[in-house]
Design an enzyme around this catalytic site. Structure first.
Site, PDB file in Angstrom:
ATOM      1  N   PRO A  94       0.791  -1.295   0.397  1.00  0.00           N
ATOM      2  CA  PRO A  94       0.297   0.099  -0.082  1.00  0.00           C
ATOM      3  C   PRO A  94       1.274   1.723  -0.225  1.00  0.00           C
ATOM      4  O   PRO A  94       0.159   2.477  -0.490  1.00  0.00           O
ATOM      5  CB  PRO A  94      -0.527  -0.189   1.085  1.00  0.00           C
ATOM      6  CG  PRO A  94      -0.756  -1.241   1.481  1.00  0.00           C
ATOM      7  CD  PRO A  94       1.065  -1.708   1.204  1.00  0.00           C
ATOM      8  N   GLU A 121       3.199  -7.951   8.643  1.00  0.00           N
ATOM      9  CA  GLU A 121       3.367  -7.097   9.179  1.00  0.00           C
ATOM     10  C   GLU A 121       4.066  -6.054   7.662  1.00  0.00           C
ATOM     11  O   GLU A 121       3.496  -4.035   8.118  1.00  0.00           O
ATOM     12  CB  GLU A 121       3.757  -5.865  10.500  1.00  0.00           C
ATOM     13  CG  GLU A 121       3.214  -6.855  11.504  1.00  0.00           C
ATOM     14  CD  GLU A 121       1.712  -6.919  11.160  1.00  0.00           C
ATOM     15  OE1 GLU A 121       0.288  -5.787  10.738  1.00  0.00           O
ATOM     16  OE2 GLU A 121       1.052  -7.922  11.377  1.00  0.00           O
ATOM     17  N   ARG A 159      -3.120 -10.128 -20.001  1.00  0.00           N
ATOM     18  CA  ARG A 159      -4.479  -9.799 -20.693  1.00  0.00           C
ATOM     19  C   ARG A 159      -3.744  -9.239 -21.770  1.00  0.00           C
ATOM     20  O   ARG A 159      -4.554  -8.863 -23.673  1.00  0.00           O
ATOM     21  CB  ARG A 159      -5.536  -9.421 -20.194  1.00  0.00           C
ATOM     22  CG  ARG A 159      -5.734  -8.515 -19.844  1.00  0.00           C
ATOM     23  CD  ARG A 159      -6.907  -8.509 -18.081  1.00  0.00           C
ATOM     24  NE  ARG A 159      -8.015  -8.100 -19.857  1.00  0.00           N
ATOM     25  CZ  ARG A 159      -8.609  -7.300 -20.634  1.00  0.00           C
ATOM     26  NH1 ARG A 159      -7.976  -6.147 -20.403  1.00  0.00           N
ATOM     27  NH2 ARG A 159     -10.403  -7.353 -20.614  1.00  0.00           N
TER      28      ARG A 159
HETATM   29  N1  4GX Z   1      -1.418  -3.007  -2.964  1.00  0.00           N
HETATM   30  N2  4GX Z   1      -1.033  -5.937   0.875  1.00  0.00           N
HETATM   31  C1  4GX Z   1       1.527  -5.990   1.319  1.00  0.00           C
HETATM   32  C2  4GX Z   1       2.617  -6.644   3.627  1.00  0.00           C
HETATM   33  C3  4GX Z   1       2.462  -5.018   3.725  1.00  0.00           C
HETATM   34  C4  4GX Z   1       2.257  -5.172   5.136  1.00  0.00           C
HETATM   35  C5  4GX Z   1       2.671  -3.814   5.578  1.00  0.00           C
HETATM   36  C6  4GX Z   1       3.660  -3.685   3.843  1.00  0.00           C
HETATM   37  C7  4GX Z   1       3.524  -3.107   5.189  1.00  0.00           C
HETATM   38  C8  4GX Z   1      -1.695  -4.170  -1.092  1.00  0.00           C
HETATM   39  C9  4GX Z   1      -1.938  -3.138  -1.499  1.00  0.00           C
HETATM   40  C10 4GX Z   1      -1.760  -4.814  -0.176  1.00  0.00           C
HETATM   41  C11 4GX Z   1      -1.003  -6.204   2.184  1.00  0.00           C
HETATM   42  C12 4GX Z   1       0.260  -5.980   0.266  1.00  0.00           C
HETATM   43  C13 4GX Z   1      -0.179  -6.190   3.451  1.00  0.00           C
HETATM   44  N3  4GX Z   1       3.914  -5.186   3.343  1.00  0.00           N
HETATM   45  N4  4GX Z   1      -0.571  -4.641  -1.993  1.00  0.00           N
HETATM   46  N5  4GX Z   1       1.070  -6.579   2.638  1.00  0.00           N
HETATM   47  N6  4GX Z   1      -2.917  -2.395  -1.300  1.00  0.00           N
HETATM   48  O1  4GX Z   1      -2.707  -4.702   0.840  1.00  0.00           O
HETATM   49  O2  4GX Z   1      -0.810  -4.301  -2.919  1.00  0.00           O
END
Ligand code: 4GX
Length: 250
Positions: A94, A121, A159
């Site tokens: 995120p 996390e 795609r």
């Molecule tokens: N768009 N996630 C990464 C692990 C995490 C946790 C905390 C960094 C900090 C997400 C999204 C997403 C969930 C992938 C937590 N990494 N990935 N993951 N929205 O929610 O790409």
């Protein structure tokens, strides 16, 4: 053939896209090659530990640098052996830049990519500093892991690969390609629960149909995603079509 390597604690999750639908057929047809790497296979102890407690305290666990680095290096080496000049290593999180159609097209034109799908996390920041070329987010929300985000990115890229969609499902007609949201679609029956198919779609007049569809796209983009419309701009003719739409819709 596009090379896709993914670092993940849950390799089986990726069967959802590699074994089904358009992305499954594309794999059978060798439009891309997919290989998952499990960081547990690179762990240093017999418990196959890949996470540890965060320095500074707090809840949850952090993915350790060393097993992830070894997995990423193995994936990178495989990509180089498969002929990829400089594999990009992408971390789904995120905290990344938002994924766009433009970014999808640019990834689809590359020879290969290594995706890191994290759990817990997050990952140790030094792994990001040393091994990650780019951090990408699929939206402003938090999931339980990066796997679903990696699959969303893969699906959008696959795609767009040459020969994956036929003429019927041409990617060139997609929403966002013209910078606008898609128009409404209808099929049989002509009337459903008192709702009729718009008459113009039954007229057989292809110029009128194209004009109606563009008008709907402009109206929907104006209502739902004004940010996209401002970014894209409108021609004088499109401005007129949008004004017509706004008059017709109260
Ligand atoms: N768009 N996630 C990464 C692990 C995490 C946790 C905390 C960094 C900090 C997400 C999204 C997403 C969930 C992938 C937590 N990494 N990935 N993951 N929205 O929610 O790409």
């Amino acid at each position: 053939m596009l090379q896709i390597d993914v670092i993940t604690l849950f390799p089986e999750m990726f069967d959802a896209i590699t074994e089904s639908g358009i992305t499954g057929r594309a794999r059978e047809r060798r439009a891309y090659q997919f290989l998952p790497w499990n960081p547990r296979d690179f762990a240093a102890n017999t418990h196959r530990t890949v996470d540890d407690r965060p320095y500074g305290g707090g809840p949850g666990m952090v993915m350790m640098v060393e097993p992830l680095t070894k997995a990423i290096c193995a994936a990178r080496q495989r990509q180089v052996s498969a002929g990829v000049r400089k594999p990009r290593v992408i971390y789904l999180s995120p905290q990344g830049m938002l994924l766009t159609h433009e970014k999808v097209m640019s990834l689809a034109s590359e020879q290969g990519m290594v995706l890191l799908a994290g759990r817990y996390e997050g990952v140790d920041e030094r792994l990001i500093a040393r091994q990650i070329d780019e951090e990408i987010s699929i939206g402003d929300f938090v999931m339980s892991g990066g796997e679903v985000a990696a699959m969303a990115l893969m699906d959008a890229v696959i795609r767009q690969l040459p020969g994956v969609l036929g003429d019927a499902g041409s990617a060139a007609q997609d929403s966002f390609v013209g910078g606008l949201l898609d128009c409404p679609h209808y099929t049989r029956p002509e009337v459903y629960d008192g709702l009729a198919v718009p008459a113009v779609l039954m007229s057989g007049n292809h110029a009128d149909i194209a004009r109606w569809r563009l008008k709907q796209s402009l109206g929907r983009t104006h209502e739902r995603r004004p940010d996209l419309l401002h970014q894209r701009g409108m021609s004088a003719a499109e401005r007129k079509l949008l004004d017509e739409y706004l008059k017709e819709h109260r």
